[in-house]
Design a protein around this motif. Structure first.
Motif, PDB file in Angstrom:
ATOM      1  N   GLY A 174       0.816  -1.205   0.000  1.00  0.00           N
ATOM      2  CA  GLY A 174       0.000   0.000   0.000  1.00  0.00           C
ATOM      3  C   GLY A 174       0.852   1.257   0.000  1.00  0.00           C
ATOM      4  O   GLY A 174       1.878   1.347  -0.658  1.00  0.00           O
ATOM      5  N   GLY A 175       0.421   2.247   0.777  1.00  0.00           N
ATOM      6  CA  GLY A 175       1.118   3.522   0.844  1.00  0.00           C
ATOM      7  C   GLY A 175       2.464   3.447   1.532  1.00  0.00           C
ATOM      8  O   GLY A 175       3.243   4.402   1.489  1.00  0.00           O
ATOM      9  N   LYS A 176       2.744   2.284   2.163  1.00  0.00           N
ATOM     10  CA  LYS A 176       4.024   2.138   2.869  1.00  0.00           C
ATOM     11  C   LYS A 176       5.193   1.957   1.908  1.00  0.00           C
ATOM     12  O   LYS A 176       6.341   2.130   2.298  1.00  0.00           O
ATOM     13  N   LEU A 177       4.903   1.599   0.659  1.00  0.00           N
ATOM     14  CA  LEU A 177       5.970   1.279  -0.278  1.00  0.00           C
ATOM     15  C   LEU A 177       6.893   2.469  -0.523  1.00  0.00           C
ATOM     16  O   LEU A 177       8.114   2.343  -0.454  1.00  0.00           O
ATOM     17  N   ASP A 178       6.323   3.632  -0.795  1.00  0.00           N
ATOM     18  CA  ASP A 178       7.137   4.823  -1.036  1.00  0.00           C
ATOM     19  C   ASP A 178       7.963   5.177   0.192  1.00  0.00           C
ATOM     20  O   ASP A 178       9.117   5.604   0.078  1.00  0.00           O
ATOM     21  N   GLY A 182      11.944   5.244   0.310  1.00  0.00           N
ATOM     22  CA  GLY A 182      12.560   6.497   0.719  1.00  0.00           C
ATOM     23  C   GLY A 182      13.545   6.313   1.864  1.00  0.00           C
ATOM     24  O   GLY A 182      14.650   6.866   1.847  1.00  0.00           O
ATOM     25  N   LEU A 183      13.160   5.530   2.869  1.00  0.00           N
ATOM     26  CA  LEU A 183      14.042   5.281   4.007  1.00  0.00           C
ATOM     27  C   LEU A 183      15.273   4.488   3.589  1.00  0.00           C
ATOM     28  O   LEU A 183      16.396   4.777   4.025  1.00  0.00           O
ATOM     29  N   ALA A 184      15.069   3.492   2.729  1.00  0.00           N
ATOM     30  CA  ALA A 184      16.185   2.671   2.270  1.00  0.00           C
ATOM     31  C   ALA A 184      17.184   3.508   1.473  1.00  0.00           C
ATOM     32  O   ALA A 184      18.399   3.423   1.675  1.00  0.00           O
ATOM     33  N   SER A 185      16.678   4.334   0.545  1.00  0.00           N
ATOM     34  CA  SER A 185      17.575   5.144  -0.283  1.00  0.00           C
ATOM     35  C   SER A 185      18.314   6.181   0.572  1.00  0.00           C
ATOM     36  O   SER A 185      19.493   6.459   0.326  1.00  0.00           O
TER      37      SER A 185
END
Length: 210
Positions: A174-178, A182-185
């Motif tokens: 869901g909306g958690k993907l972005d 973002g956190l990983a990058s």
């Protein structure tokens, strides 16, 4: 400027807006049709052709660009050696390829995220490169590297999202993907861990030996 493997057409569009005299080659019919639909101004600038069929004259280009293309070509040394004749005397070559250093590690990570159907690397990639092997290929082709370095993929939010396309389901997350991407990058941008592990893109800027 000649771009071999025009892909989505984004670079060609940018170069034309910057005033470059641009020519592109995109041999895959589906990709060629898609880039023309996306950037109609490229219709007369990008040929649906391979280099050998394009009919270019010797010394036609100041700059030849190949992004995510050389790894798809069999016999990369022979191809690069033949490419020299299309450059002007002081012409330049810009190449970007994915780094396949520490392929066991990279393959394990790809398997963890379900990328490439279990293959350790993209099955469409015929030639695999490390920074050292790309430098050797350029030298064997009679080209000298003006610069040879790596740039991050994991630390670039847009590139990371493209790399994980299809591996992470937006339906599942869901909306958690972005947020996850973002956190990983951000983590990799700060730590540069991917570059320490010799991952990311290898960039080479070369010219003919004189």
């Amino acid at each position: 400027v000649l771009e071999i493997g025009s892909g989505s057409g984004a670079l060609g569009d940018l170069l034309m807006k910057e005033g470059a005299q641009y020519t592109g080659l995109e041999p895959t019919p589906v990709c060629h049709a898609a880039l023309i639909e996306r950037y109609p101004a490229l219709k007369d600038r990008v040929k649906n052709s391979y280099l050998e069929q394009a009919g270019f004259s010797q010394g036609s280009f100041d700059l030849i660009v190949m992004n995510d293309t050389l790894e798809h070509i069999p016999g990369p040394v022979e191809f690069l050696s033949g490419l020299k004749r299309f450059l002007v005397e002081d012409g330049r070559l810009h190449i970007e390829v994915p780094s396949e250093a520490l392929i066991a590690l990279k393959g394990s990570l790809r398997g963890m995220f379900g990328m490439y159907g279990g293959y350790p690397t993209n099955p469409e990639h015929i030639s695999l490169f490390t920074k050292r092997s790309l430098g050797r290929a350029l030298a064997a082709a009679g080209l000298t590297s003006g610069a040879l370095f790596q740039v991050t993929v994991w630390g670039d939010r847009t590139k990371l999202k493209i790399a994980l396309h299809g591996a992470l389901s937006s339906v599942r997350y869901g909306g958690k993907l972005d947020t996850m991407v973002g956190l990983a990058s951000f983590f990799f941008k700060i730590t540069k861990l991917d570059l320490l592990l010799q991952q990311g893109l290898i960039v080479a800027q070369a010219h003919k030996l004189t």
